[in-house]
Design an enzyme around this catalytic site. Structure first.
Site, PDB file in Angstrom:
ATOM      1  N   GLY A  73       0.821  -1.201   0.000  1.00  0.00           N
ATOM      2  CA  GLY A  73       0.000   0.000   0.000  1.00  0.00           C
ATOM      3  C   GLY A  73       0.851   1.245   0.000  1.00  0.00           C
ATOM      4  N   CYS A 117       9.215   3.840  -0.223  1.00  0.00           N
ATOM      5  CA  CYS A 117       7.882   4.124   0.331  1.00  0.00           C
ATOM      6  C   CYS A 117       7.870   4.251   1.853  1.00  0.00           C
ATOM      7  CB  CYS A 117       6.882   3.066  -0.118  1.00  0.00           C
ATOM      8  SG  CYS A 117       7.379   1.371   0.249  1.00  0.00           S
ATOM      9  N   GLU A 153       1.574  11.183   0.241  1.00  0.00           N
ATOM     10  CA  GLU A 153       2.880  10.606  -0.095  1.00  0.00           C
ATOM     11  C   GLU A 153       3.515  11.392  -1.238  1.00  0.00           C
ATOM     12  OE1 GLU A 153       4.712   6.174  -0.747  1.00  0.00           O
ATOM     13  OE2 GLU A 153       2.931   6.696  -1.926  1.00  0.00           O
ATOM     14  N   LEU A 156       6.962  -3.986   1.032  1.00  0.00           N
ATOM     15  CA  LEU A 156       6.561  -3.839   2.428  1.00  0.00           C
ATOM     16  C   LEU A 156       5.050  -3.992   2.566  1.00  0.00           C
ATOM     17  CD1 LEU A 156       8.799  -0.729   3.262  1.00  0.00           C
ATOM     18  CD2 LEU A 156       9.428  -3.161   3.297  1.00  0.00           C
TER      19      LEU A 156
END
Length: 262
Positions: free
Chosen positions: A4, A37, A127, A206
């Site tokens: 995600g 990320c 992000e 991840l």
């Protein structure tokens, strides 16, 4: 398995070594220029720490944009439809400022914009895969906790939250409530999240767990991807069997113990 979005805040607590915390964040956001990320996407501090953190950050090459500059960069970071502009991904801070139409000192490592809210109309709360950070200033520790949860709930649930603190109790307090799978402490989030500076499994994939829409919260390894055939024998008979004792040995041990007690 699924992963995600990462949108991890970094909380610099009043018990932190501020110089080290800023150095960690600078190192993290300049590793591949923020494309990992797990890298920090915002810094959150209490108001009592604002000045100290800003002064140290400026000494280490952070540039705090004014409102006009932050507005110009925001238009560059995201397209009108709200998606991230691929042209900004992995670009250094000086280049980003140039692309947005303003200049910053040579050697600038990270661009910082003041922010207080999180949501689709707040681009700095999302992000940003480049060396750009939001800067939140809250009135209290509990307000920091709620703001971190708000940011992650908007984007980044299940991913990463970084914390800089020497107070282990406050680390535990946040760890019990922050909805993430990775919680690096006193380390660069990008490097800690992928296992380079921590004991987490070394991986660039991840998982975000159920809260983030993934089937796993692990740093995904080959063990998550291989199929294993497990041969499993019925163990009920063993469980039902009564343990066998050597009665002669038990009696001998009892005699020896009684002799010692006399």
């Amino acid at each position: 398995i699924g992963v995600g979005a990462g949108n991890g805040p970094a909380y610099i607590h009043h018990s932190a070594d501020v110089k080290k915390a800023i150095a960690c964040i600078a190192r993290s956001k300049n590793f591949d220029y923020g494309t990992v990320c797990a890298s920090e996407q915002s810094i959150i501090v209490e108001s009592c720490m604002e000045q100290q953190v800003k002064e140290e950050a400026k000494r280490q090459g952070f540039y705090f944009m004014d409102t006009a500059e932050a507005g110009k960069l925001a238009k560059l970071l995201f397209k009108p439809n709200g998606t991230l502009n691929p042209q900004i991904v992995g670009k250094p801070a000086v280049k980003l400022a140039e692309m947005a139409g303003f200049s910053v000192p040579r050697g600038t490592k990270i661009l910082v914009a003041r922010e207080q809210e999180a949501g689709p109309t707040r681009p700095y709360s999302m992000e940003k895969l480049c060396p750009v950070l939001a800067f939140f200033v809250m009135d209290s520790e509990d307000a920091v906790l709620q703001k971190a949860i708000e940011v992650l709930t908007h984007e980044g649930s299940g991913h990463t939250f970084a914390m800089h603190a020497e107070d282990k109790e406050v680390v535990r307090k946040f760890a019990l409530k922050i909805p993430v799978s990775r919680f690096p402490v006193n380390t660069p989030a990008a490097l800690g999240g992928i296992g380079a500076t921590t004991g987490l499994f070394p991986a660039l994939t991840l998982g975000c767990g159920a809260v983030g829409g993934s089937s796993s919260s692990n740093n995904i390894s080959p063990l998550d991807l291989i199929n294993i055939r497990r041969i499993a024998w019925d163990n009920r008979q063993k469980q039902q069997e009564k343990p066998q004792y050597d009665s002669a040995l038990v009696e001998l041990l009892a005699e020896k113990i009684l002799e010692r007690l006399k």
